[in-house]
Enzyme design. Sequence first.
Site, PDB file in Angstrom:
ATOM      1  N   GLU A 131       3.204  64.462   0.678  1.00  0.00           N
ATOM      2  CA  GLU A 131       2.345  63.940  -0.399  1.00  0.00           C
ATOM      3  C   GLU A 131       3.050  64.061  -1.742  1.00  0.00           C
ATOM      4  O   GLU A 131       2.888  63.194  -2.601  1.00  0.00           O
ATOM      5  CB  GLU A 131       1.003  64.686  -0.431  1.00  0.00           C
ATOM      6  N   HIS A 152       5.039  61.097  -2.304  1.00  0.00           N
ATOM      7  CA  HIS A 152       4.289  59.965  -2.869  1.00  0.00           C
ATOM      8  C   HIS A 152       4.153  60.106  -4.385  1.00  0.00           C
ATOM      9  O   HIS A 152       4.226  59.109  -5.111  1.00  0.00           O
ATOM     10  CB  HIS A 152       2.893  59.887  -2.243  1.00  0.00           C
TER      11      HIS A 152
HETATM   12 ZN   LIG Z   1       1.894  59.266   3.164  1.00  0.00          ZN
END
Ligand SMILES: [Zn+2]
Length: 227
Positions: A99, A102
């Site tokens: 994450e 991201h």
């Molecule tokens: Zn992802």
Amino acid sequence: MFYFDPMYFVFALPGLALALWAQFMVRSTFARYAKVPTSSGITGAGVAELFMERTGLRFGVARIPGMLTDNYNPGNKTLNLSQSSVQNSVASVAVVAHEFGHALQDAQNYMPLRLRGAIVPAVNLGAWVGPLLFFIGLFFNHYDLAVAGLVAFAATAVFAIVTLPVELNASNRAMQLLASNGVLAGEELVGARKVLNAAAFTYVAAVAQSLLTLLYYVSILGGRRQN
Ligand SMILES: [Zn+2]
């Protein structure tokens, strides 16, 4: 009576089976490495803090309920960590690092992430308007309407395809961050890679499922045209 259509078993059902199998794989791989504590003692939540420190990237971190519901929201620049990801385990650390990947994509204006965000409204619309137009078109023998429905529904396949580079890139960033910051080492890195690969496979399965569903629709339409 589409449920008795043999083409459903040729196209749509294998896609569904693949997606379910991928879901099972990601859950079982996560469960396996959720039982493996990190030797550095760091938790998933700790990884988010550490990577912010090391990269200088700052954003909000929130806790959300559920398992594996983790996500980074580019809209409000918030990393949402699920209950399964705040613990001290190889699986938790891998998911949070992904994450964080991201978040880095967002900060660096990674093009596929921007593209995916841009097509979301069209995809959401096409996902329900497409099948609706398609079956109305079939019902009234309105071929062009059915084709329009098919094209609208194809947006979901485009979305699934654009999602692939976004997810693979986030996992590659995660592995680099975990290794270069000494968060995981040796067998732990192998475990983290397995967790992230299992997650990546769900996105590959989603592409296959959406393309097969699309082919199923095409086969229905092809059959109708001959009639
Ligand atoms: Zn992802």
